[in-house]
Write an enzyme that holds these catalytic residues in place. Structure first.
Site, PDB file in Angstrom:
ATOM      1  N   ASP A  36     -16.574 -37.818 -47.644  1.00 22.44           N
ATOM      2  CA  ASP A  36     -15.355 -37.089 -48.012  1.00 22.44           C
ATOM      3  C   ASP A  36     -15.295 -36.962 -49.535  1.00 22.44           C
ATOM      4  O   ASP A  36     -14.341 -37.386 -50.176  1.00 22.44           O
ATOM      5  CB  ASP A  36     -14.145 -37.859 -47.450  1.00 22.44           C
ATOM      6  CG  ASP A  36     -12.850 -37.074 -47.570  1.00 22.44           C
ATOM      7  OD1 ASP A  36     -12.910 -35.865 -47.873  1.00 22.44           O
ATOM      8  OD2 ASP A  36     -11.777 -37.672 -47.367  1.00 22.44           O
TER       9      ASP A  36
HETATM   10  C1  SPV Z   1      -7.756 -36.533 -44.768  1.00 21.43           C
HETATM   11  O1  SPV Z   1      -7.448 -36.704 -43.585  1.00 21.43           O
HETATM   12  O2  SPV Z   1      -8.834 -36.076 -45.111  1.00 21.43           O
HETATM   13  C2  SPV Z   1      -6.803 -36.899 -45.793  1.00 21.43           C
HETATM   14  C3  SPV Z   1      -5.913 -38.007 -45.552  1.00 21.43           C
HETATM   15  O3  SPV Z   1      -6.856 -36.314 -46.829  1.00 21.43           O
HETATM   16  S1  SPV Z   1      -6.693 -39.383 -46.164  1.00 21.43           S
HETATM   17  O4  SPV Z   1      -7.948 -39.549 -45.510  1.00 21.43           O
HETATM   18  O5  SPV Z   1      -5.767 -40.460 -45.906  1.00 21.43           O
HETATM   19  O6  SPV Z   1      -6.892 -39.191 -47.604  1.00 21.43           O
HETATM   20 MG    MG Z   2      -8.588 -35.409 -47.206  1.00 24.87          MG
END
Ligand code: SPV
Ligand code: MG
Length: 516
Positions: A36
């Protein structure tokens, strides 16, 4: 809102009753096996969103990370999202490339507030659908700043035009959210993501007048658990016996994919040759004008051009996509052993006729059925012509009929064959074996088709006639004449293009027919 990371998970979220879908950055990237951290390009995110949007009807709020660049990238992003019918985007006030909020959060720098406010403004100015939503996400609590900074930024983003504020927290209780909600006092709708403070009762958020809760990764996490368990069990047991009942059926997958809609569309749009079509071949007769040739095999297996008549029929039907073929066997039935064909046996073939054979195959007469005698060879285009004819019952008749000593089924029609008739609807008036009938206009070749309505008419007529004492002696002409009392039968005229094989002479003629 519940998270989804691809089209099927989005559809499942919708079917569960959610009002919206969170297209999560964490889970879309995880589903693609990357981190991510903006390792996916933004157009790859858009590609996934396009599938999700196509598969659903409820709004999708996409996690747009930091907007994949500066205000200019955000403008283009909004346009592309709108083109895919995505309902809104959430952008967070961190720097590109971002890191997930729960990884090393204290060290995550926030975006300059004014620069980020400009992004929000650019997003709002770029939308062409007034319902498109731009959510400004506060990362102040995540990065270790306090309530004050969160409020200051929320104020600025609101002024820039944000439609809602997403306030994120990494705490395992909801104190950040509570503090913010109380001070913010509903100036803009508040969105929360209770991944870490999951134990807080939802009613508490209701009491705080939180407008939207995003359960941001639970579809993906659930599927990981299910897949891991499944992978371990199949690997361990080397068998599917104990797992079959633990997962969605293949039929359920087809349903989620919308397979039934395609079937309906095929009925509407595909040429009839691609509709559900089956064929019945009546091949019970021995044939007695072939010297010794049919002593051991039925005439349907006599070879024409090196190939059995029945084999040619099956190959031709298969080649135009008709795979559902039922053959009614009788004489020397054990010799008829083609694979991929269903068999029905008429063991009393010597005492009855082709009508009886057809009666035995009554169940096989359904929507769009081609019915053929087993002793004819014909050119393949006739099948296509029959399939493209929308009349309920259509028989093929040769306008160049012969009047020899054999049994023939002649027809009289409301119009004689002519080149003009080719384009008109010709109706059958009578079928007769009397070659002296002055009104004869052709000869039934032993090939006809029924559609769904025609199948019903045919079946009802055969059922009725089956109760008659003389049923086993009736010929196909009797069936058609009975049908004609209530229902029309259409005639498709041809000239040549077929042969019935009733004698050694016919067999010899057939050689040139095959090769011309
Ligand atoms: C996501 O679901 O990608 C988010 C929320 O941005 S978090 O993972 O809590 O950052
Ligand atoms: Mg996110």
């Amino acid at each position: 809102m519940l998270e989804a990371h691809n089209a099927i998970s989005a559809k499942i979220v919708e079917e569960a009753g959610f009002k919206g879908i969170w297209a999560g950055g964490l889970t879309i990237s995880a589903a693609l096996g990357v981190r991510d951290n903006n390792e996916m390009s933004w157009t790859q995110v858009i590609d996934v969103l396009e599938f999700m949007s196509d598969a659903t009807t409820i709004p999708i709020l996409v996690d747009g990370d930091t907007g994949y660049g500066n205000f200019n990238n955000v403008r283009r992003l909004v346009r592309k999202l709108e083109q895919r019918n995505v309902a809104g985007v959430c952008i967070e006030d961190k720097l590109y490339p971002k890191t997930n909020s729960f990884i090393n959060s204290e060290n995550q720098p926030l975006a300059d507030m004014d620069e980020f406010s400009g992004k929000i403004k650019a997003a709002k100015d770029s939308q062409s659908d007034r319902d498109f939503v731009v959510v400004a996400r506060l990362e102040a609590f995540i990065a270790g700043w306090g309530l004050k900074e969160a409020l200051r930024r929320a104020e600025s983003y609101m002024e820039a035009g944000a439609d809602a504020i997403l306030v994120h927290s990494k705490k395992s209780d909801s104190s950040d959210i509570e503090a913010f909600a109380v001070e913010w006092n509903h100036r803009l709708p508040i969105i929360i993501v209770p991944t870490k403070y999951y134990s807080t009762p939802t009613d508490k958020f209701r009491d705080l007048n939180i407008n939207l809760i995003i359960w941001a990764n639970h579809m993906f996490r659930a599927s990981v658990t299910a897949m891991k368990a499944m992978a371990c069990q199949i690997h361990r047991e080397q068998s599917l016996i104990n797992v079959e009942d633990k997962m969605a059926s293949v039929a359920e997958i087809f349903r989620l994919q919308g397979a039934s809609e395609l079937e309906e569309a095929e009925q509407r749009y595909l040429p009839s040759s691609r509709k559900k079509i089956n064929a019945v071949v009546l091949a019970a007769a021995k044939g007695d004008k072939f010297g010794g040739l049919t002593d051991e095999i039925p005439k349907t297996l006599l070879k024409v051009g090196g190939k059995a008549i029945l084999a040619k029929q099956i190959d031709d039907l298969n080649s135009i996509g008709i795979k559902d073929i039922t053959v009614v066997r009788g004489y020397a039935k054990e010799k008829i052993a083609f694979t991929n064909v269903k068999y029905i046996d008429n063991d009393d073939y010597a005492e009855n006729t082709e009508v009886y054979s057809l009666y035995k195959a009554l169940e096989s007469i359904s929507v769009n059925t081609i019915i053929s005698y087993g002793d004819i060879i014909y050119k393949k285009y006739l099948i296509n012509d029959l399939l493209n004819d929308s009349n309920n019952i259509v028989i093929v008749a040769d306008a160049e009929y012969s009047k020899d000593k054999n049994y023939h089924e002649y027809i009289t029609t409301d119009m004689k064959y002519s080149k003009k008739v080719f384009w008109q609807h010709v109706k059958l008036e009578q079928m007769t074996s009397d070659c002296g009938n002055p009104n004869i206009s052709g000869e039934f070749i032993g090939l006809f088709s029924v559609n769904e309505i025609g199948a019903g008419i045919f079946k009802r007529t055969l059922e009725k006639m089956s109760k008659w004492d003389c049923f086993s002696k009736l010929r196909m002409k009797d069936v058609f004449n009975e049908i004609l009392k209530d229902s029309p039968v259409s005639v498709k005229f041809i000239r040549g293009s077929w042969l019935d094989i009733n004698s050694i002479m016919d067999l010899q003629k057939s050689e040139s027919f095959i090769y011309d």
